[in-house]
Design a protein around this motif. Structure first.
Motif, PDB file in Angstrom:
ATOM      1  N   LYS A  58      13.925 -54.669 -11.946  1.00  0.00           N
ATOM      2  CA  LYS A  58      14.088 -53.645 -12.932  1.00  0.00           C
ATOM      3  C   LYS A  58      13.166 -53.459 -13.910  1.00  0.00           C
ATOM      4  CE  LYS A  58      19.276 -54.182 -12.504  1.00  0.00           C
ATOM      5  NZ  LYS A  58      20.447 -54.711 -13.055  1.00  0.00           N
ATOM      6  N   ARG A  59      12.645 -54.615 -14.373  1.00  0.00           N
ATOM      7  CA  ARG A  59      11.418 -54.100 -15.221  1.00  0.00           C
ATOM      8  C   ARG A  59      10.017 -53.630 -14.502  1.00  0.00           C
ATOM      9  NH1 ARG A  59      12.779 -59.760 -16.841  1.00  0.00           N
ATOM     10  NH2 ARG A  59      11.166 -60.358 -15.705  1.00  0.00           N
ATOM     11  N   ILE A  60       9.831 -54.117 -13.288  1.00  0.00           N
ATOM     12  CA  ILE A  60       8.759 -53.560 -12.701  1.00  0.00           C
ATOM     13  C   ILE A  60       9.140 -51.829 -12.481  1.00  0.00           C
ATOM     14  CG2 ILE A  60       7.540 -53.341 -10.488  1.00  0.00           C
ATOM     15  CD1 ILE A  60       7.558 -56.321 -10.138  1.00  0.00           C
ATOM     16  N   GLU A  61      10.320 -51.553 -12.110  1.00  0.00           N
ATOM     17  CA  GLU A  61      10.604 -50.222 -11.660  1.00  0.00           C
ATOM     18  C   GLU A  61      10.596 -49.277 -12.994  1.00  0.00           C
ATOM     19  OE1 GLU A  61      14.368 -47.593 -10.048  1.00  0.00           O
ATOM     20  OE2 GLU A  61      14.620 -49.837 -10.387  1.00  0.00           O
ATOM     21  N   ALA A  62      11.039 -49.917 -14.086  1.00  0.00           N
ATOM     22  CA  ALA A  62      10.841 -49.096 -15.596  1.00  0.00           C
ATOM     23  C   ALA A  62       9.493 -48.883 -15.743  1.00  0.00           C
ATOM     24  CB  ALA A  62      11.711 -50.085 -16.268  1.00  0.00           C
ATOM     25  N   SER A  63       8.765 -49.970 -15.658  1.00  0.00           N
ATOM     26  CA  SER A  63       7.392 -49.678 -16.098  1.00  0.00           C
ATOM     27  C   SER A  63       6.700 -48.792 -15.082  1.00  0.00           C
ATOM     28  CB  SER A  63       6.581 -51.136 -15.900  1.00  0.00           C
ATOM     29  OG  SER A  63       5.353 -51.078 -15.902  1.00  0.00           O
ATOM     30  N   LEU A  64       7.016 -48.760 -13.823  1.00  0.00           N
ATOM     31  CA  LEU A  64       6.289 -47.785 -12.937  1.00  0.00           C
ATOM     32  C   LEU A  64       6.914 -46.265 -13.377  1.00  0.00           C
ATOM     33  CD1 LEU A  64       6.321 -49.405  -9.346  1.00  0.00           C
ATOM     34  CD2 LEU A  64       4.176 -49.046 -10.842  1.00  0.00           C
ATOM     35  N   THR A  65       8.037 -46.276 -13.473  1.00  0.00           N
ATOM     36  CA  THR A  65       8.624 -45.112 -14.194  1.00  0.00           C
ATOM     37  C   THR A  65       7.895 -44.462 -15.138  1.00  0.00           C
ATOM     38  OG1 THR A  65      10.559 -45.575 -13.028  1.00  0.00           O
ATOM     39  CG2 THR A  65      10.763 -43.763 -14.545  1.00  0.00           C
ATOM     40  N   GLN A  66       7.773 -45.245 -16.324  1.00  0.00           N
ATOM     41  CA  GLN A  66       7.160 -45.001 -17.470  1.00  0.00           C
ATOM     42  C   GLN A  66       5.568 -44.650 -17.091  1.00  0.00           C
ATOM     43  OE1 GLN A  66       7.089 -47.940 -20.437  1.00  0.00           O
ATOM     44  NE2 GLN A  66       6.281 -46.435 -21.905  1.00  0.00           N
ATOM     45  N   GLY A  67       5.102 -45.206 -16.291  1.00  0.00           N
ATOM     46  CA  GLY A  67       3.552 -44.810 -16.206  1.00  0.00           C
ATOM     47  C   GLY A  67       3.639 -43.586 -15.296  1.00  0.00           C
ATOM     48  N   LEU A  68       4.490 -43.434 -14.386  1.00  0.00           N
ATOM     49  CA  LEU A  68       4.492 -42.065 -13.604  1.00  0.00           C
ATOM     50  C   LEU A  68       4.511 -40.866 -14.564  1.00  0.00           C
ATOM     51  CD1 LEU A  68       4.027 -40.789 -10.763  1.00  0.00           C
ATOM     52  CD2 LEU A  68       6.618 -41.042 -10.542  1.00  0.00           C
ATOM     53  N   GLU A  69       5.513 -41.082 -15.392  1.00  0.00           N
ATOM     54  CA  GLU A  69       5.762 -40.038 -16.475  1.00  0.00           C
ATOM     55  C   GLU A  69       4.443 -39.723 -17.257  1.00  0.00           C
ATOM     56  OE1 GLU A  69       8.550 -38.054 -16.683  1.00  0.00           O
ATOM     57  OE2 GLU A  69       9.000 -38.728 -14.865  1.00  0.00           O
ATOM     58  N   THR A  70       3.813 -40.758 -17.785  1.00  0.00           N
ATOM     59  CA  THR A  70       2.889 -40.642 -18.580  1.00  0.00           C
ATOM     60  C   THR A  70       1.679 -39.973 -17.644  1.00  0.00           C
ATOM     61  OG1 THR A  70       3.168 -42.668 -19.807  1.00  0.00           O
ATOM     62  CG2 THR A  70       1.063 -41.889 -19.856  1.00  0.00           C
ATOM     63  N   LEU A  71       1.583 -40.198 -16.704  1.00  0.00           N
ATOM     64  CA  LEU A  71       0.445 -39.618 -15.736  1.00  0.00           C
ATOM     65  C   LEU A  71       0.784 -38.103 -15.485  1.00  0.00           C
ATOM     66  CD1 LEU A  71      -1.871 -40.117 -13.922  1.00  0.00           C
ATOM     67  CD2 LEU A  71      -0.391 -40.832 -11.916  1.00  0.00           C
ATOM     68  N   ARG A  72       2.035 -37.955 -15.243  1.00  0.00           N
ATOM     69  CA  ARG A  72       2.575 -36.460 -15.175  1.00  0.00           C
ATOM     70  C   ARG A  72       2.004 -35.606 -16.476  1.00  0.00           C
ATOM     71  NH1 ARG A  72       8.250 -37.258 -12.369  1.00  0.00           N
ATOM     72  NH2 ARG A  72       7.439 -37.619 -10.214  1.00  0.00           N
ATOM     73  N   ALA A  73       2.415 -36.264 -17.444  1.00  0.00           N
ATOM     74  CA  ALA A  73       2.027 -35.400 -18.875  1.00  0.00           C
ATOM     75  C   ALA A  73       0.584 -35.539 -18.885  1.00  0.00           C
ATOM     76  CB  ALA A  73       2.780 -36.329 -20.045  1.00  0.00           C
ATOM     77  N   GLN A  74      -0.207 -36.345 -18.526  1.00  0.00           N
ATOM     78  CA  GLN A  74      -1.575 -36.188 -18.805  1.00  0.00           C
ATOM     79  C   GLN A  74      -2.209 -35.138 -17.767  1.00  0.00           C
ATOM     80  OE1 GLN A  74      -3.139 -40.013 -18.255  1.00  0.00           O
ATOM     81  NE2 GLN A  74      -2.868 -40.826 -20.298  1.00  0.00           N
ATOM     82  N   THR A  75      -1.753 -35.079 -16.617  1.00  0.00           N
ATOM     83  CA  THR A  75      -2.293 -34.086 -15.535  1.00  0.00           C
ATOM     84  C   THR A  75      -1.637 -32.781 -15.963  1.00  0.00           C
ATOM     85  OG1 THR A  75      -0.183 -34.510 -14.070  1.00  0.00           O
ATOM     86  CG2 THR A  75      -2.256 -35.902 -13.494  1.00  0.00           C
TER      87      THR A  75
END
Length: 128
Positions: A58-75
């Motif tokens: 669950k923690r890994i999934e949350a971390s990956l989701t947050q990282g993906l959202e950050t990457l989307r915002a930056q792109t």
């Protein structure tokens, strides 16, 4: 030897045999209890490990989701900036071509000839 001398030894041997049997019974019971306790501990350990793995997932999934959202915002930011830069460059080139159409045409022709020579030179090198 008299029979009286052997009786105490027989009694002691009988006691020792009886004590050995009792010790064997006690050892079997203790081993059974230890086995049961070990199975219980193993089950508890397996359940705890499963819970820990689920929490980690669950923690890994949350971390990956947050990282993906950050990457989307930056792109999105980079895409917007790049789009603006392309628009500005397009306007700049259009203005320069309108100001000097003959110069722009000759420059485009020169670049085309250079690219043609470079590409033809590479083909000629492969055939040899």
């Amino acid at each position: 030897m008299p029979d009286n001398a052997l009786n105490p030894a027989l009694k002691e041997a009988s006691k020792a045999s009886s004590n050995a049997g009792a010790a064997l019974d006690h050892a079997e019971r203790s081993f059974g209890e230890a086995t049961t306790a070990a199975r219980g501990n193993l089950g508890e350990a397996a359940a705890a490990a499963k819970a820990n793995l689920a929490d980690a997932a669950k923690r890994i999934e949350a971390s990956l989701t947050q990282g993906l959202e950050t990457l989307r915002a930056q792109t999105r930011t980079y895409t917007d900036t790049a789009g603006q830069s392309v628009d500005e460059a397009s306007r700049y080139v259009s203005e320069r071509v309108r100001e000097r159409p003959i110069t722009a045409t000759l420059a485009g022709l020169g670049v085309g000839v250079l690219l043609g020579l470079l590409l033809a030179g590479n083909r000629g090198g492969r055939d040899k």
